[in-house]
Write a protein that holds these residues in place. Structure first.
Motif, PDB file in Angstrom:
ATOM      1  N   SER A  24     -10.015   9.958   3.274  1.00  0.00           N
ATOM      2  CA  SER A  24      -9.723   8.701   2.591  1.00  0.00           C
ATOM      3  C   SER A  24      -8.998   7.778   3.549  1.00  0.00           C
ATOM      4  CB  SER A  24      -8.886   8.939   1.331  1.00  0.00           C
ATOM      5  OG  SER A  24      -7.647   9.517   1.663  1.00  0.00           O
ATOM      6  N   ASN A  75     -19.154  11.212  -1.263  1.00  0.00           N
ATOM      7  CA  ASN A  75     -17.854  11.715  -1.692  1.00  0.00           C
ATOM      8  C   ASN A  75     -16.867  11.908  -0.539  1.00  0.00           C
ATOM      9  OD1 ASN A  75     -18.183  12.214  -4.669  1.00  0.00           O
ATOM     10  ND2 ASN A  75     -19.938  13.372  -3.881  1.00  0.00           N
ATOM     11  N   ASN A  76     -17.199  11.334   0.631  1.00  0.00           N
ATOM     12  CA  ASN A  76     -16.307  11.420   1.796  1.00  0.00           C
ATOM     13  C   ASN A  76     -15.872  12.860   2.080  1.00  0.00           C
ATOM     14  OD1 ASN A  76     -16.501   8.654   1.737  1.00  0.00           O
ATOM     15  ND2 ASN A  76     -14.308   8.273   1.731  1.00  0.00           N
TER      16      ASN A  76
END
Length: 127
Positions: A24, A75-76
């Motif tokens: 993130s 979804n990284n």
């Protein structure tokens, strides 16, 4: 910026583990993702990496045929699927992100070119 690893643990030789890395705080699709590992007294060594689009993996020779790296850009997330684990795979495993203009990935001992790092997850393989 955060890279958070999970999935480490204790396993017997021949067993399997899947490590996950969730990212993130940066544009995930601009970065190749790699897994490194380190044992006390040694330099951090590259294990596997995957390209920005998830289609080009690369593994160090000692894990080829045993480890698989996958990437989920929606979804990284990057997974390292480790099978037939051996005691020499015991280490702290780190997820790292490196900016890439071109497709593909690579790694060198120590991790130059990788800007962002997680805190690591311990993998212990008993004989």
């Amino acid at each position: 910026v955060q890279l958070v690893e999970s999935g480490g643990g204790l396993v017997q030789a021949g067993g399997s583990l899947t490590l996950s890395c969730v990212a993130s705080g940066f544009t995930f699709t601009d970065y190749a993702i790699a897994w490194f590992r380190q044992v006390p007294g040694n330099e951090r060594e590259g294990v596997s990496c995957i390209s920005t689009n998830g289609l080009v993996p690369y593994h160090r020779d000692s894990v080829k045929g045993r480890f698989t790296i996958t990437r989920d850009n929606a979804n990284n997330k990057v997974n390292l699927i480790m099978t037939n684990l051996q005691p020499e795979d015991t280490a702290v495993y780190y997820c790292a992100a490196g900016y890439r203009r071109l497709l593909g990935c690579s790694f060198r001992t120590g991790g130059p070119g990788y800007s962002y790092w997680g805190h690591g997850t311990q993998v212990t393989v008993s004989s």
